[in-house]
Design an enzyme around this catalytic site. Structure first.
Site, PDB file in Angstrom:
ATOM      1  N   GLY A  16      33.054 -13.799  -5.536  1.00 33.14           N
ATOM      2  CA  GLY A  16      32.707 -14.329  -4.217  1.00 33.14           C
ATOM      3  C   GLY A  16      33.318 -15.692  -4.013  1.00 33.14           C
ATOM      4  CE  LYS A  22      31.797 -17.571  -7.664  1.00 31.29           C
ATOM      5  NZ  LYS A  22      31.635 -18.573  -6.617  1.00 31.29           N
ATOM      6  CG  HIS A  57      26.236 -23.941 -13.717  1.00 32.24           C
ATOM      7  ND1 HIS A  57      26.598 -22.633 -13.641  1.00 32.24           N
ATOM      8  CD2 HIS A  57      26.651 -24.512 -12.564  1.00 32.24           C
ATOM      9  CE1 HIS A  57      27.205 -22.400 -12.489  1.00 32.24           C
ATOM     10  NE2 HIS A  57      27.254 -23.533 -11.819  1.00 32.24           N
ATOM     11  NE  ARG A  61      23.551 -21.351 -19.282  1.00 26.75           N
ATOM     12  CZ  ARG A  61      24.488 -22.240 -19.017  1.00 26.75           C
ATOM     13  NH1 ARG A  61      25.051 -22.248 -17.826  1.00 26.75           N
ATOM     14  NH2 ARG A  61      24.856 -23.123 -19.917  1.00 26.75           N
ATOM     15  CG  ASP A  90      29.916 -19.050 -14.278  1.00 28.69           C
ATOM     16  OD1 ASP A  90      30.912 -19.059 -13.536  1.00 28.69           O
ATOM     17  OD2 ASP A  90      28.797 -19.416 -13.910  1.00 28.69           O
TER      18      ASP A  90
END
Length: 175
Positions: A16, A22, A57, A61, A90
């Site tokens: 995307g 995403k 990020h 998580r 990623d």
């Protein structure tokens, strides 16, 4: 490497535009499998803004994730994982950027990656950017990057069992 499939082995590509959701969606998909989860990160923190993105990020998580940094040797990182482990990669777009900046053989690197991704040994989730829906870039490097990213995305989509296109935080099943 021999073909060896663990139960539940499949590759899902989540693609995307920027800020389409995403990574968050791919994380939720991976966490539907039992922990521990592996997160293979391809980003390199060259500046404060990128360091902040990486930190956000990691914080999102939470526990249960093992982060493996693989800005260049993504194939080696994938091959070193135990069978059956849920994996989130990623992202392929940053990995491609790293290879272009290092002046590597892009076609060979992409073929090698698509080959290892064609043999998932667990639930594997790959995130990448769709970069071909905008205007034609005004310089040769940007056009080379856009073209290489488009070819890489096609190679990975061809070997993926599922392809999801993220639009405004919503997953649309393409394959």
């Amino acid at each position: 490497m021999p073909d060896r499939a663990a139960p539940g082995s499949k590759l899902t590509l989540v693609i995307g535009g920027a800020r389409s959701g995403k990574s968050a969606h791919a994380e939720r998909l991976a966490m539907a499998s039992p922990a521990p989860w592996a997160y293979i990160a391809t980003a390199q923190a060259y500046d404060d803004e990128m360091r902040e993105r990486i930190a956000l990020h990691r914080a999102r998580r939470g526990d249960g994730w093992t982060t493996i940094d693989a800005p260049l040797d993504l194939v080696g990182a994938i091959e070193a994982l135990p069978d059956g482990r849920p994996v989130l990669i990623d992202c392929l777009t940053l990995w491609l950027t790293n290879h272009m900046l290092a002046e590597r053989d892009i076609e060979a690197e992409c073929r090698g990656l698509a080959d290892v991704l064609s043999r998932p040994r667990g639930p594997w989730f790959v995130v990448c950017n769709e970069v071909g829906q905008g205007i034609v870039p005004d310089n040769a490097l940007a056009r080379r990057f856009r073209d290489a990213a488009g070819r890489l995305n096609q190679q990975v989509a061809a070997v993926a069992e599922t392809v999801l296109l993220m639009v405004a935080g919503l997953p649309l099943k393409v394959k």
